[in-house]
Design an enzyme around this catalytic site. Structure first.
Site: not given
Lengths: 101, 482, 473
Positions: B81, B156, B180
């Site tokens: 990420k 997210s 997330s």
């Protein structure tokens, strides 16, 4: 009384708070954010329903204490490494618009 | 060249193939890069690839293996990420404000994976600064759900979820502040683990809400999540909030049965607002767990209805301070024409942050500001104490708690983009866990009639990762999910 | 109308640590800009602070020296404040639970003793340093993150002289505690002053102004004097004082407005989630207390009572802990405190001053001074020779006996030998002999001097006097 407090608490001034956060906001943004934020603030005001006067606040998810390190020096970044990310630099310093005191 | 099926290839199986010599890391990485090339134009899961660097790492891994070395992840490609610092790589956090920034250091979790032999192929898309539940708040691109391109992948960590769920990653790292990791894992049909706060060092994770953030694995299988957790867990002298607890062999806990375990169902989580298909799938999963030997009982988490309000007060307050450093002085993007530093900040932050980040900075600044601090922030911290107590009391009676991950399956791109409050309410089952600080895993538990994945959440007590992984694994292996 | 000023001081003191407060960067002064930096003190994304245990210890040590109460629980908070020298745009500081509370500093002004109460001492990180160019400013973060202790006094001072005495006493105590170098030139002791005035007898305080940018204690005294006069002027000419921050300009010796409280800062304090609370054990505090040095005021009194030296001498010797330590060691080893005190006050401190040296670099060992005193007291060395030996010790160090031997300075105390020199002097100076017999004391001194010359300075002057008196009586 409680309702009045709630209403007072919901009074968010988007432009002023954005200024506290040193973030310019346009008139269009204020127009868009203001009702959204009012709605969110009104929602979070539900916390006032609870009587928490005897409750200790939690600021850390795990109850740790005294996490310390020994006083000792370790190499960090070189000046060249630090300047490599700088938007503006001169002679090893970060350059900003003139600071007026 | 062999062609891997990255839709199902697990770390576990890949390691067996690498160890047996059936394939090489270079082959796998090349195959993966091809798969990304073929599929990512649609998914837009990755924001950057480092094919050259990854192949060099893969070559090095193959050389080591040929020399008789092995490692927990030697030669295994992992997607990262874009919120974690990887030395020499950009780290955009999905934001324009970090334009041009190149990390000069490795996050501790990255350094640990590197040491275990992992290969870093690319960086995955995310909601800007991890704020959002759809990845629509990325300033770079909109990521799509691999199960239906018109739908959001969640967020997210939507890029990581879409990459794993869409078969263009073997495994990925996500971060979880209010759900997330778990919510996008549920939306994209993969496994996502949020470890206990303090289990994995946060050093090098660009902070959203420091007292809530955790790094965690997003994988094709529960076993893979256990492997990655083991590689990253442990105390770190660079992170004062990391906890000095032994790191067990998490895969050893995966027994495949639930005999002797007690699982709780919180009555507050099975209420109106939960989509009927989601409720039915989760109830079926609960029954499957009973079949696997678990005892099921009802528990209560009475302060659940205050969790979202508490979460949005605490998370935004911390975020407003954490994001203050993005000012255009030391790194990243700077707006031109500032007349003095403060004006330059105002312009830089106006141009560099997207609308959701701005909303949350304003909200967080507001709840800390003079006159409102006690009513919002301090009260939020006190309610947080009550939420933590709820879990402590529940775990006195059960080993793990079963809930839906989300009230609904994925929704269409654009559907909730301008209704922040509705979006926030979707975090109800996940954010509660971040507030309490304990651990939870999301595991697929079926699909809607239209083919969108549904997730089961298994919540454990502090450092109860072995327990929740055991439950999720037994359920996963029982074959009810796909 | 007569006015009373009320003054409070916030003194920032850099703690003596090797590394910064929250990262392992060096705290050394004078390096090239941005060479003592890392992701933590540059506020990089993802970087996290970790507390320097030594800084905690030094702050508590300071608190114990200043009679503060040490709460067992304290914590760090974030203080939001956007400024280019602040890397994270918040400062890690302590808001409501500092490491030390209360305490006091004893001062003496015009013979009057007073105790200035302290509010608290908290620990925080320093900011960077900005330099101003023609159309831009440059920022150097070497100093960012250096541990700073902020010592806050109660608004308990009333005159510029008291402010200066407070700072001098504070500095002395902190040097005694060995917590800081307190070097003003290197900026490791800086202070902000809050001043208000009110009519004498009024029980409410006036509106205060905060004064910044004083780099010397003298500067503080002058700034306070100026600011009191300015505020009186404003009020007496019908104006009103606005709450503001003012900057002291040491060149013009005036204060000028920096910013008014209209753009008041909302610091938005909240507990630092990246740092865990500090919980001290009573046993730990007591262990630290046991290693504290005697405070300077107590030492002054003890030097007078224990060594019988004058109060003035005790004040000079105790002013610097290391000078006091030197004195006590030499006094004990020699058994002659008065002589030790004289040597240190008249010779050693004078030479240190002349050569701009620090006592830390002095080459004379206290044991060597004691030995020198012993040689004089035992009659083996006269005072002129002893001064020569001390000069040699100060320049090169070494052992007094060896220096005496090498220079051939051993005092002649053999009465036969001295009588020979006296006889010679009598023969060569008949006029002086006659003057001596007529009772002129000058002549006696002259004859002694002649004998010393003849003996090349080695004769014991006391014996010379006695023998002259005997032979000429």
């Amino acid at each position: 009384m409680v309702d009045e407090e709630k209403k007072g608490l919901a009074g968010i001034d988007t432009a002023y708070v954005a200024h506290l956060a040193r973030m310019h906001v346009s008139d269009e943004e204020i127009a868009r954010f203001q009702p959204q934020l009012e709605q969110v603030v009104a929602y979070v005001a539900k916390l006032q329903e609870l009587d928490v006067s005897d409750i200790e606040p939690t600021s850390h998810a795990q109850p740790l204490t005294n996490v310390l390190r020994e006083d000792g020096v370790r190499e960090g970044l070189t000046n060249a490494q630090a300047m490599a990310n700088a938007p503006a630099s001169v002679e090893g310093q970060f350059i900003v618009p003139k600071i007026v005191e | 060249m062999m062609s891997c099926d990255f839709n199902s290839l697990t770390i576990h199986d890949l390691l067996e193939q690498l160890r047996s010599g059936e394939t090489s890391s270079v082959e796998v990485v090349q195959g993966l890069i091809e798969a990304i090339g073929a599929r990512d134009d649609d998914l837009k899961a990755y924001v950057s690839l480092d094919a050259e660097g990854a192949l060099a790492q893969a070559q090095e891994a193959d050389r080591k293996r040929a020399a008789g070395e092995d490692g927990l992840l030697l030669g295994v490609p992992i997607a990262i990420k874009d919120v974690l610092n990887v030395s020499g790589q950009p780290c955009t956090c999905g934001s324009q404000i970090l334009q041009g920034y190149v990390a000069p250091y490795d996050a501790t979790a990255i350094a640990k994976l590197r040491k275990a032999g992992a290969v870093f192929v690319g960086r995955t898309n995310m909601d800007e600064f991890a704020m959002g539940g759809t990845t629509e708040n990325s300033s770079i691109q909109v990521t799509r759900n691999p199960h239906d391109l018109d739908y959001v992948p969640g967020g997210s960590s939507g890029g990581s979820a879409a990459a794993v769920g869409g078969g263009i990653a073997v495994a990925a790292l996500g971060t979880d502040t209010g759900g997330s990791i778990r919510q996008p894992a549920a939306f994209c049909g993969c496994v996502g683990l949020k470890p206990t706060y303090g289990r994995i060092s946060r050093y090098g994770l660009t902070a959203f809400a420091s007292s809530l953030d955790q790094i965690g694995p997003m994988t094709h299988s529960v076993r893979d999540a256990a492997i990655l957790l083991e590689a990253m867990a442990g105390v770190d002298p660079m992170d004062s909030s990391s906890v000095d607890q032994p790191v067990p062999d998490y895969t050893a806990a995966l027994t495949g049965d639930l005999t002797g375990m007690t699982l709780g169902l919180p009555k507050e989580y099975f209420v109106e607002g939960v989509d009927a298909e989601v409720a039915a799938s989760v109830r079926a999963a609960v029954e499957r767990c009973r079949d696997l030997g678990a005892e099921i009982l009802e528990v209560s988490l009475p302060h659940t209805e205050y969790a979202i309000a508490t979460y949005y007060v605490i998370a935004t307050a911390e975020a407003s301070a954490n994001l203050a450093r993005f000012d255009g002085v030391r790194y990243g993007r700077r707006a031109e024409a500032g007349t003095d530093p403060i004006d330059m900040y105002g312009r830089t932050r106006a141009q560099g942050f997207g609308p959701e980040v701005k909303r949350r900075i304003i909200l967080g600044t507001y709840v800390l500001s003079s006159g409102y601090h006690d009513a919002y922030y301090l009260t939020g911290q006190k309610v947080r104490t009550l939420i933590r107590r709820d879990f402590e009391q529940a775990f006195a009676r059960c080993d793990a708690i079963l809930t839906p991950v989300t009230p609904t399956a994925a929704y269409k791109i654009g559907e909730k983009v301008d209704d922040p409050l509705q979006m926030y309410l979707g975090d109800i089952f996940t954010a509660t866990v971040n507030l309490a600080g304990n651990c939870a895993v999301a595991v697929p538990c079926g699909k809607t009639a239209t083919g969108l994945p549904i997730g089961l959440q298994v919540i454990g007590p502090d450092f109860g990762e072995a327990q929740v992984l055991r439950v999720a694994h037994a359920y996963e292996q029982s074959g009810a999910t796909s | 109308m007569s006015w009373v000023a009320t003054i409070g001081l916030e003194t920032h003191v850099q703690l003596h640590t090797e590394s910064k407060m929250f990262c392992a960067c060096c705290t050394g002064f004078g390096a090239a800009p941005n060479t003592h930096v890392c992701p933590v003190c540059l506020g990089y994304p993802g970087a996290m602070p970790v507390m320097n245990g030594k800084a905690i210890e030094l702050t508590v040590r300071s608190g114990l020296m200043l009679s503060c109460e040490i709460p067992l629980y304290s914590k760090f908070d974030r203080k939001s404040y956007f400024y280019p020298d602040m890397p994270k745009n918040y400062q890690i500081s302590q808001y409501d639970m500092p490491l030390c509370q209360g305490g006091g500093v004893d001062i003496t002004v015009d013979g009057q003793h007073r105790r200035i109460e302290l509010t608290r001492i908290h620990l925080e990180e320093d900011v960077g340093k900005s330099m101003h160019f023609k159309s831009s400013s440059g920022v150097d973060f070497n100093r960012a993150g250096v541990p700073l202790m902020e010592i806050v006094s109660e608004p308990d001072l009333h005159t510029p002289e008291e402010a200066m005495a407070y700072l001098a006493a504070l500095k002395q105590i902190l040097l005694y505690a060995e917590v800081s170098d307190c070097n003003l030139e290197e900026g490791n002791m800086r202070c902000d002053v809050n001043i208000s005035i009110a009519p004498a007898g009024s029980d409410t305080l006036g509106t205060k102004a905060e004064i910044k940018n004083m780099n010397t204690f003298r500067g503080v005294q002058n700034a306070v004097r100026y600011e009191i006069a300015r505020q009186i002027d404003v009020l007496e000419s019908g104006g009103r004082i606005v709450q503001e921050t003012r900057r002291w300009d040491p060149d013009t010796e005036m204060t000028s407005s920096m910013r008014t409280k209209e753009d008041a800062h909302d610091y938005r304090y909240f507990p630092e989630p990246d740092l865990m609370p500090v919980v001290l054990a009573e046993a730990q505090i007591e262990a630290w207390r046991a290693t504290l040095p005697e405070p300077p005021a107590a030492r002054r009194e003890r030097l007078v009572s224990e060594y019988g030296i004058p109060e003035y001498d005790a004040g000079v010797l105790a002013a610097d802990k290391r000078v006091g330590d030197f004195f006590e060691e030499a006094a004990r080893a020699s058994g002659n405190a008065k002589a030790a005190s004289n040597w240190i006050m008249t010779e050693m401190l004078r030479l240190l001053g002349e050569q701009e040296m620090d006592i830390a670099d002095v080459r004379v060992a206290p044991a060597a001074l004691a030995e020198l005193i012993g040689l004089v007291d035992g009659g083996a060395l006269n005072s002129n020779s002893a001064k020569e030996v001390f000069a040699e010790l100060f320049a090169e160090g070494g052992d007094p006996k060896a220096i005496v031997a090498a220079k051939g300075l051993t005092q002649v105390s053999d009465s036969g030998a001295i009588e020979g020199f006296v006889q010679q002097a009598i023969e060569e100076n008949p006029q002086s002999v006659e003057d001596f017999r007529n009772g002129k004391t000058k002549a006696a001194k002259f004859l002694v001097g002649q004998v010393m010359r003849l003996s090349k300075g080695k004769a014991n002057p006391k014996m010379v006097g006695e023998i002259i008196a005997r032979l000429l009586s």
